[in-house]
Design an enzyme around this catalytic site. Structure first.
Site, PDB file in Angstrom:
ATOM      1  N   HIS A   1      48.811  37.351  37.411  1.00 14.07           N
ATOM      2  CA  HIS A   1      48.673  38.560  37.180  1.00 14.07           C
ATOM      3  C   HIS A   1      49.224  39.430  38.370  1.00 14.07           C
ATOM      4  O   HIS A   1      48.372  39.931  39.059  1.00 14.07           O
ATOM      5  CB  HIS A   1      47.353  38.854  36.852  1.00 14.07           C
ATOM      6  CG  HIS A   1      47.080  40.450  36.694  1.00 14.07           C
ATOM      7  ND1 HIS A   1      47.669  41.352  35.756  1.00 14.07           N
ATOM      8  CD2 HIS A   1      46.598  41.400  37.834  1.00 14.07           C
ATOM      9  CE1 HIS A   1      47.273  42.569  36.085  1.00 14.07           C
ATOM     10  NE2 HIS A   1      46.520  42.642  37.246  1.00 14.07           N
TER      11      HIS A   1
ATOM     12  N   ASP B   1      48.504  42.140  30.800  1.00 12.60           N
ATOM     13  CA  ASP B   1      49.749  41.912  30.812  1.00 12.60           C
ATOM     14  C   ASP B   1      50.159  41.530  29.496  1.00 12.60           C
ATOM     15  O   ASP B   1      51.478  42.183  28.738  1.00 12.60           O
ATOM     16  CB  ASP B   1      50.234  41.063  31.723  1.00 12.60           C
ATOM     17  CG  ASP B   1      49.488  41.027  33.209  1.00 12.60           C
ATOM     18  OD1 ASP B   1      50.073  41.827  33.746  1.00 12.60           O
ATOM     19  OD2 ASP B   1      48.562  40.424  33.380  1.00 12.60           O
TER      20      ASP B   1
ATOM     21  N   GLN C   1      30.602  33.429  45.220  1.00 14.19           N
ATOM     22  CA  GLN C   1      30.208  33.646  43.900  1.00 14.19           C
ATOM     23  C   GLN C   1      30.399  32.225  42.994  1.00 14.19           C
ATOM     24  O   GLN C   1      29.601  32.001  42.012  1.00 14.19           O
ATOM     25  CB  GLN C   1      30.893  34.763  43.040  1.00 14.19           C
ATOM     26  CG  GLN C   1      30.619  36.186  43.822  1.00 14.19           C
ATOM     27  CD  GLN C   1      31.229  37.177  43.308  1.00 14.19           C
ATOM     28  OE1 GLN C   1      31.947  37.370  42.246  1.00 14.19           O
ATOM     29  NE2 GLN C   1      30.498  38.498  43.725  1.00 14.19           N
TER      30      GLN C   1
HETATM   31  P1  NAI Z   1      36.410  49.725  41.542  1.00 14.60           P
HETATM   32  O1  NAI Z   1      36.574  49.710  43.063  1.00 14.60           O
HETATM   33  O2  NAI Z   1      36.210  50.989  40.757  1.00 14.60           O
HETATM   34  O3  NAI Z   1      35.024  48.841  41.366  1.00 14.60           O
HETATM   35  C1  NAI Z   1      34.828  47.566  41.855  1.00 14.60           C
HETATM   36  C2  NAI Z   1      33.447  47.544  42.122  1.00 14.60           C
HETATM   37  O4  NAI Z   1      33.164  46.249  42.587  1.00 14.60           O
HETATM   38  C3  NAI Z   1      32.766  48.352  43.148  1.00 14.60           C
HETATM   39  O5  NAI Z   1      31.675  49.048  42.614  1.00 14.60           O
HETATM   40  C4  NAI Z   1      32.473  47.587  44.293  1.00 14.60           C
HETATM   41  O6  NAI Z   1      31.308  48.077  44.893  1.00 14.60           O
HETATM   42  C5  NAI Z   1      32.114  46.047  43.693  1.00 14.60           C
HETATM   43  N1  NAI Z   1      32.185  45.083  44.392  1.00 14.60           N
HETATM   44  C6  NAI Z   1      33.280  44.584  45.355  1.00 14.60           C
HETATM   45  N2  NAI Z   1      33.073  43.555  45.849  1.00 14.60           N
HETATM   46  C7  NAI Z   1      31.715  43.064  45.273  1.00 14.60           C
HETATM   47  C8  NAI Z   1      31.006  41.649  45.226  1.00 14.60           C
HETATM   48  N3  NAI Z   1      31.377  41.164  46.126  1.00 14.60           N
HETATM   49  N4  NAI Z   1      30.005  41.520  44.435  1.00 14.60           N
HETATM   50  C9  NAI Z   1      29.892  42.441  43.258  1.00 14.60           C
HETATM   51  N5  NAI Z   1      30.454  43.545  43.325  1.00 14.60           N
HETATM   52  C10 NAI Z   1      31.597  43.985  44.147  1.00 14.60           C
HETATM   53  O7  NAI Z   1      37.483  48.825  40.903  1.00 14.60           O
HETATM   54  P2  NAI Z   1      38.077  48.531  39.543  1.00 14.60           P
HETATM   55  O8  NAI Z   1      38.931  49.791  39.131  1.00 14.60           O
HETATM   56  O9  NAI Z   1      36.692  48.656  38.602  1.00 14.60           O
HETATM   57  O10 NAI Z   1      38.611  47.207  39.508  1.00 14.60           O
HETATM   58  C11 NAI Z   1      37.899  45.993  39.924  1.00 14.60           C
HETATM   59  C12 NAI Z   1      39.021  45.008  40.379  1.00 14.60           C
HETATM   60  O11 NAI Z   1      39.821  44.610  38.932  1.00 14.60           O
HETATM   61  C13 NAI Z   1      40.184  45.468  41.391  1.00 14.60           C
HETATM   62  O12 NAI Z   1      40.147  44.315  42.100  1.00 14.60           O
HETATM   63  C14 NAI Z   1      41.417  45.608  40.531  1.00 14.60           C
HETATM   64  O13 NAI Z   1      42.489  45.177  41.372  1.00 14.60           O
HETATM   65  C15 NAI Z   1      41.264  44.672  39.330  1.00 14.60           C
HETATM   66  N6  NAI Z   1      42.009  44.730  38.122  1.00 14.60           N
HETATM   67  C16 NAI Z   1      42.633  43.705  37.448  1.00 14.60           C
HETATM   68  C17 NAI Z   1      43.157  43.852  36.264  1.00 14.60           C
HETATM   69  C18 NAI Z   1      43.519  42.394  35.866  1.00 14.60           C
HETATM   70  O14 NAI Z   1      44.582  42.535  34.873  1.00 14.60           O
HETATM   71  N7  NAI Z   1      43.488  41.465  36.059  1.00 14.60           N
HETATM   72  C19 NAI Z   1      43.754  45.080  35.976  1.00 14.60           C
HETATM   73  C20 NAI Z   1      42.924  46.301  36.575  1.00 14.60           C
HETATM   74  C21 NAI Z   1      42.119  46.017  37.699  1.00 14.60           C
END
Ligand code: NAI
Length: 328
Positions: free
Chosen positions: A189, A161, A114
């Protein structure tokens, strides 16, 4: 009406995506006078692409006046084409029995690809926010994979956070969240992040003096903020999504539109200050103006804070070492 800007969102069919896209399209991120074109990326599996189609149908059904166009794709070069903003939400979650090193490696590959695609096709001013975990290291990898873009364009999300810490402080002091100024979160984070209210004020009064309880800081406040993600999973059975999307909106809005002198926390590449080696993607307090963030400089670091800041740095350095080979 302004010219539309292009906003790329990865992981668009995921839980955070579902809480995020509608708010971007309604103008909550870039302003109620800024049309947007959403460029949404999902993995090339049928189920994910099908789900993305469903999300796009719902976006259509909202008839958002500011939504000037939509693209759904499995190709990063299509999603990032001329993007002015990129929210990298999608990443590989940790599977059962998956080691940390393995998690870093699979995500390393995603964020190298990416980063390269952003390097090739995005606007030279693209503002990149990495949400997908491990967010700081993923942002570092994307930045290193995009040598033709300014490093300062790459940021990691510490805002959740930051917001969690604000709410805990508001509850403790009995004051309004909106009145708390000069709060900072340092580092990664992850549960090692260091939420620091030594400089925080409410109507000019020191929050530290108001609370005056180092025991509470060390043994209640910091663990509560640090482990909040796990507490949400336990309670909801799913990881935080609406609050994460909200934090992403806050981060991008403030970066684009300014903070009016208020401190917010962003994970940004270090310039070597505060004893954080250059380039480490580290949460620091910043202010934003005219589309640029500026690190809050010269804050005194006491012994307790140094220890906390070094511990979260050590974790980031460990992650950086684990992906060094990938970046060669
Ligand atoms: P989710 O699993 O519901 O959605 C993630 C989506 O990303 C899925 O639809 C998947 O198919 C897609 N995906 C995976 N690899 C991909 C790629 N290479 N290119 C495009 N799409 C791709 O997860 P959610 O709940 O939406 O969380 C997403 C991320 O955010 C997780 O890694 C989670 O740990 C992180 N997160 C980070 C936070 C922060 O404060 N920095 C807080 C909460 C979550």
């Amino acid at each position: 009406m302004k010219q539309p800007v292009r906003v790329a969102v990865t992981g668009a069919a995921g839980q955070i995506g579902y809480s995020l896209l509608f708010r971007i399209a309604s103008g909550e991120m870039l302003g109620k006078d800024q049309p947007v074109i959403l460029q949404m990326l999902e993995v090339p599996f049928e189920k994910a692409q099908q789900a993305l189609k469903g999300v796009m149908m719902e976006l259509e059904d909202c008839a958002f006046p500011l939504l000037a166009g939509m693209v759904g794709t499995d190709d990063p070069k299509v999603a990032f084409k001329d993007a002015d903003y990129a929210l990298l939400v999608g990443s590989r979650p940790r599977g059962p029995g998956m080691e940390r090193a393995e998690l870093l490696a699979v995500n390393g590959e995603i964020f190298i690809a990416q980063g390269k695609a952003l390097n090739e096709v995005a606007s030279r001013d693209v503002k990149v926010l990495v949400v997908g975990n491990p967010a700081n290291t993923n942002a570092y990898i994307a930045m290193k994979s995009a040598p033709d873009l300014p490093a300062k364009n790459f940021t990691a999300m510490l805002r959740l956070d930051h917001n969690r810490a604000l709410s805990q402080l508001a509850a403790k002091t009995g004051k309004a969240v909106a009145d708390i100024e000069k709060m900072a979160v340092w580092g990664n984070h992850s549960p090692t992040m260091y939420a620091d209210y030594r400089f925080a004020i409410i109507n000019g009064e020191s929050v530290k003096d108001m609370i005056n309880d180092q025991e509470w800081n060390a043994n209640v406040f910091l663990p509560t903020v640090g482990k909040r993600g796990a507490a949400i999973i336990e309670a909801r059975g799913l990881s935080s999504a609406a609050s994460a999307a909200n934090a992403a909106i806050d981060h991008m809005r403030d970066w684009a539109l300014g903070t009016n002198g208020k401190w917010v926390t962003m994970g940004i590449p270090s310039d070597g200050s505060y004893g954080i080696p250059e380039d480490v993607m580290y949460g620091v307090p910043v202010t934003c103006e005219n589309g640029e963030y500026t690190r809050v400089e010269g804050l005194p670091i006491d012994e307790f804070s140094r220890e906390k800041m070094d511990a979260t740095l050590a974790e980031l350095e460990g992650e950086r070492a684990a992906v060094a080979d990938l970046l060669k």
